[in-house]
Design a protein around this motif. Structure first.
Motif, PDB file in Angstrom:
ATOM      1  N   SER A   1       7.655  49.672 -97.925  1.00 43.73           N
ATOM      2  CA  SER A   1       8.553  50.819 -97.757  1.00 43.73           C
ATOM      3  C   SER A   1       7.863  52.126 -98.147  1.00 43.73           C
ATOM      4  N   VAL A   2       7.074  52.089 -99.216  1.00 41.27           N
ATOM      5  CA  VAL A   2       6.361  53.292 -99.657  1.00 41.27           C
ATOM      6  C   VAL A   2       5.324  53.713 -98.619  1.00 41.27           C
ATOM      7  N   LEU A   3       4.544  52.750 -98.139  1.00 41.32           N
ATOM      8  CA  LEU A   3       3.520  53.058 -97.140  1.00 41.32           C
ATOM      9  C   LEU A   3       4.145  53.502 -95.819  1.00 41.32           C
ATOM     10  N   ASN A   4       5.252  52.908 -95.438  1.00 42.97           N
ATOM     11  CA  ASN A   4       5.906  53.276 -94.186  1.00 42.97           C
ATOM     12  C   ASN A   4       6.456  54.697 -94.254  1.00 42.97           C
ATOM     13  N   GLU A   5       6.993  55.048 -95.423  1.00 45.93           N
ATOM     14  CA  GLU A   5       7.502  56.413 -95.612  1.00 45.93           C
ATOM     15  C   GLU A   5       6.363  57.415 -95.524  1.00 45.93           C
ATOM     16  N   ALA A   6       5.225  57.083 -96.152  1.00 51.54           N
ATOM     17  CA  ALA A   6       4.059  57.954 -96.091  1.00 51.54           C
ATOM     18  C   ALA A   6       3.561  58.081 -94.655  1.00 51.54           C
ATOM     19  N   PHE A   7       3.546  56.968 -93.931  1.00 49.76           N
ATOM     20  CA  PHE A   7       3.137  56.968 -92.517  1.00 49.76           C
ATOM     21  C   PHE A   7       3.975  57.953 -91.705  1.00 49.76           C
ATOM     22  N   ARG A   8       5.278  57.922 -91.902  1.00 48.74           N
ATOM     23  CA  ARG A   8       6.166  58.795 -91.139  1.00 48.74           C
ATOM     24  C   ARG A   8       5.933  60.270 -91.470  1.00 48.74           C
ATOM     25  N   GLN A   9       5.731  60.562 -92.757  1.00 50.27           N
ATOM     26  CA  GLN A   9       5.532  61.957 -93.150  1.00 50.27           C
ATOM     27  C   GLN A   9       4.195  62.501 -92.663  1.00 50.27           C
ATOM     28  N   ILE A  10       3.156  61.674 -92.728  1.00 48.55           N
ATOM     29  CA  ILE A  10       1.849  62.097 -92.204  1.00 48.55           C
ATOM     30  C   ILE A  10       1.951  62.300 -90.704  1.00 48.55           C
ATOM     31  N   ASN A  11       2.656  61.394 -90.044  1.00 44.73           N
ATOM     32  CA  ASN A  11       2.842  61.487 -88.593  1.00 44.73           C
ATOM     33  C   ASN A  11       3.593  62.758 -88.217  1.00 44.73           C
ATOM     34  N   ASP A  12       4.450  63.240 -89.125  1.00 44.33           N
ATOM     35  CA  ASP A  12       5.236  64.452 -88.871  1.00 44.33           C
ATOM     36  C   ASP A  12       4.476  65.722 -89.240  1.00 44.33           C
ATOM     37  N   GLY A  13       3.231  65.575 -89.718  1.00 46.55           N
ATOM     38  CA  GLY A  13       2.402  66.753 -89.956  1.00 46.55           C
ATOM     39  C   GLY A  13       2.021  67.065 -91.382  1.00 46.55           C
ATOM     40  N   ALA A  14       2.450  66.240 -92.343  1.00 48.85           N
ATOM     41  CA  ALA A  14       2.076  66.505 -93.731  1.00 48.85           C
ATOM     42  C   ALA A  14       0.572  66.350 -93.913  1.00 48.85           C
ATOM     43  N   LEU A  15      -0.011  67.171 -94.767  1.00 45.43           N
ATOM     44  CA  LEU A  15      -1.437  67.074 -95.068  1.00 45.43           C
ATOM     45  C   LEU A  15      -1.709  65.727 -95.722  1.00 45.43           C
ATOM     46  N   PHE A  16      -2.736  65.032 -95.266  1.00 46.39           N
ATOM     47  CA  PHE A  16      -3.051  63.676 -95.711  1.00 46.39           C
ATOM     48  C   PHE A  16      -4.273  63.733 -96.633  1.00 46.39           C
ATOM     49  N   ILE A  17      -4.037  63.539 -97.946  1.00 45.26           N
ATOM     50  CA  ILE A  17      -5.112  63.650 -98.935  1.00 45.26           C
ATOM     51  C   ILE A  17      -5.309  62.306 -99.637  1.00 45.26           C
ATOM     52  N   ALA A  18      -6.547  61.864 -99.680  1.00 43.08           N
ATOM     53  CA  ALA A  18      -6.894  60.647-100.426  1.00 43.08           C
ATOM     54  C   ALA A  18      -7.718  61.056-101.637  1.00 43.08           C
ATOM     55  N   LEU A  19      -7.238  60.718-102.825  1.00 40.60           N
ATOM     56  CA  LEU A  19      -7.984  61.051-104.031  1.00 40.60           C
ATOM     57  C   LEU A  19      -9.284  60.249-104.094  1.00 40.60           C
ATOM     58  N   GLU A  20      -9.272  59.080-103.509  1.00 37.54           N
ATOM     59  CA  GLU A  20     -10.485  58.264-103.399  1.00 37.54           C
ATOM     60  C   GLU A  20     -10.242  57.214-102.331  1.00 37.54           C
ATOM     61  N   ARG A  21     -11.332  56.612-101.840  1.00 34.83           N
ATOM     62  CA  ARG A  21     -11.156  55.529-100.889  1.00 34.83           C
ATOM     63  C   ARG A  21     -12.107  54.379-101.207  1.00 34.83           C
ATOM     64  N   ASP A  22     -12.266  54.117-102.530  1.00 35.38           N
ATOM     65  CA  ASP A  22     -13.032  52.942-102.947  1.00 35.38           C
ATOM     66  C   ASP A  22     -12.383  51.688-102.387  1.00 35.38           C
ATOM     67  N   ARG A  23     -13.198  50.680-102.097  1.00 37.78           N
ATOM     68  CA  ARG A  23     -12.675  49.413-101.603  1.00 37.78           C
ATOM     69  C   ARG A  23     -12.053  48.600-102.740  1.00 37.78           C
ATOM     70  N   TYR A  24     -12.745  48.580-103.857  1.00 41.20           N
ATOM     71  CA  TYR A  24     -12.277  47.795-105.001  1.00 41.20           C
ATOM     72  C   TYR A  24     -12.960  48.289-106.267  1.00 41.20           C
ATOM     73  N   TRP A  25     -12.453  47.815-107.412  1.00 47.16           N
ATOM     74  CA  TRP A  25     -13.051  48.184-108.687  1.00 47.16           C
ATOM     75  C   TRP A  25     -12.969  46.970-109.614  1.00 47.16           C
ATOM     76  N   MET A  26     -13.737  47.020-110.712  1.00 51.45           N
ATOM     77  CA  MET A  26     -13.757  45.895-111.642  1.00 51.45           C
ATOM     78  C   MET A  26     -12.781  46.144-112.785  1.00 51.45           C
ATOM     79  N   SER A  27     -11.667  45.424-112.777  1.00 55.60           N
ATOM     80  CA  SER A  27     -10.686  45.528-113.857  1.00 55.60           C
ATOM     81  C   SER A  27     -11.003  44.472-114.900  1.00 55.60           C
ATOM     82  N   GLY A  28     -10.191  44.409-115.934  1.00 56.04           N
ATOM     83  CA  GLY A  28     -10.450  43.458-117.006  1.00 56.04           C
ATOM     84  C   GLY A  28     -10.367  42.007-116.567  1.00 56.04           C
ATOM     85  N   ASP A  29      -9.604  41.739-115.484  1.00 59.61           N
ATOM     86  CA  ASP A  29      -9.461  40.346-115.043  1.00 59.61           C
ATOM     87  C   ASP A  29     -10.145  40.053-113.709  1.00 59.61           C
TER      88      ASP A  29
END
Length: 256
Positions: A126-154
Motif C-alpha cells: 500500500s505504501v509503495l502503491n501510494e508512492a507510485f501514484r504520486q510520482i506518476n502524478d508529477g511529484a519529484l522522485f528522490i532516492a536518498l540512496e539506492r544500495d542493494r543491501y547492507w550488513m546488519s547484525g543478523d
C-alpha cells in the motif's frame, strides 16, 4: 598522487550491528592524532546523524554529529533550492525527525516530492502503491540512496535500492539519487574539508557504491574486507579498487 584526506563509510567499515570492527576505534584515533582531514560518509537513512554518532560513541569511537554526512543533508539542500516544503517520506521515524526539524511538512496527499530512504518493513504494497501514484502524478522522485543491501547484525539485509528500482520501473521515471554513488556525495564532502578529490581516499566495503562511485568522482577507491565484502561481488563488479585493506585497522598503509 599522495593521499591527504579520507572519506570513511560507517556500516561494515567501522562497525557491524553496533559492534566495532576489531581495531577500528584505534584507527580513527590515529587518523585524528595525525591531523588527517576526514569525514564519515554514510548512506544510512535508518537513523539521524545524532543517533549514528551516539551509537558509534557507545561502541568506543569519539565521533561528533557534524563529522557525519548522510543523504538527508543533501536532500534538505535540494528541497531548499527548489522551494519544496511538503513531502511524502518513506523512511524510519528517526530519519523523518531530521526533515521535521528542518521545517519540512509530511503529507500523504498533495506532496510535492516523494523521498525514499530505508524504511525496512515499512515498504508495504500500500505504501509503495501510494508512492507510485504520486510520482506518476508529477511529484519529484528522490532516492536518498539506492544500495542493494547492507550488513546488519543478523546478516545481509535489503536496502532502499530494490524498492527505488521497482518504482522507477513502474513509473518510467529515474529517481534523483543523492547518496553514494552519486558524485555529489563524495565531492560535497571533499569541498567541506577543502581538499581535492584526487588527493582523497574513500574507504568502504561496497565495491560498487563506495569504491566505484568514488573512482567515478576522481577519488581514490579503497576496499576493506569487512562488512558486506565478498570476493564474488568484487569479481562480478568489474571495478578495480586502487587498494584493498584487510580492514580500517590497516589505514596507516595508505600513507606509506
Amino acid at each position: 598522487m599522495p593521499i591527504q584526506a579520507l572519506l570513511i563509510d560507517i556500516d561494515g567499515v567501522l562497525a557491524v550491528g553496533g559492534v566495532p570492527i576489531p581495531g577500528a576505534p584505534g584507527a580513527i584515533r590515529w587518523i585524528e592524532d595525525q591531523g588527517i582531514p576526514h569525514r564519515f560518509v554514510s548512506n544510512s537513512t535508518q537513523r539521524s546523524r545524532r543517533q549514528i554518532a551516539e551509537r558509534l560513541n557507545q561502541a568506543g569511537f569519539a565521533i561528533s554529529e557534524d563529522q557525519i554526512t548522510t543523504p538527508i543533508v543533501s536532500a534538505l539542500r535540494l528541497l531548499e533550492e527548489k522551494g519544496i516544503s511538503v513531502c511524502r517520506l518513506l523512511m524510519t521515524d528517526a530519519a523523518r525527525s531530521e526533515f521535521s526539524e528542518a521545517g519540512i511538512t509530511e503529507s500523504s496527499g498533495g506532496a510535492e516530492a516523494i523521498i525514499i530512504g530505508d524504511a525496512g518493513s515499512g515498504f508495504t504494497f500500500s505504501v509503495l502503491n501510494e508512492a507510485f501514484r504520486q510520482i506518476n502524478d508529477g511529484a519529484l522522485f528522490i532516492a536518498l540512496e539506492r544500495d542493494r543491501y547492507w550488513m546488519s547484525g543478523d546478516g545481509l539485509t535489503l536496502a532502499a535500492g530494490p524498492f527505488v528500482a521497482a518504482l522507477e520501473y513502474a513509473t518510467g521515471r529515474d529517481a534523483v539519487v543523492l547518496g553514494k554513488p552519486s558524485p555529489d556525495a563524495f565531492l560535497s564532502a571533499c569541498a567541506m574539508m577543502g581538499v581535492e578529490p584526487e588527493h582523497t581516499a574513500m574507504i568502504g566495503d561496497d565495491i560498487r557504491t563506495d569504491v566505484g562511485g568514488a573512482q567515478a568522482a576522481a577519488l581514490v577507491g579503497v576496499l576493506v574486507k569487512t562488512g558486506k565484502y565478498s570476493w564474488s561481488a568484487l569479481k562480478e563488479s568489474g571495478v578495480k579498487p586502487d587498494m584493498i585493506l584487510p580492514s580500517i585497522a590497516s589505514v596507516r598503509e595508505l600513507f606509506g
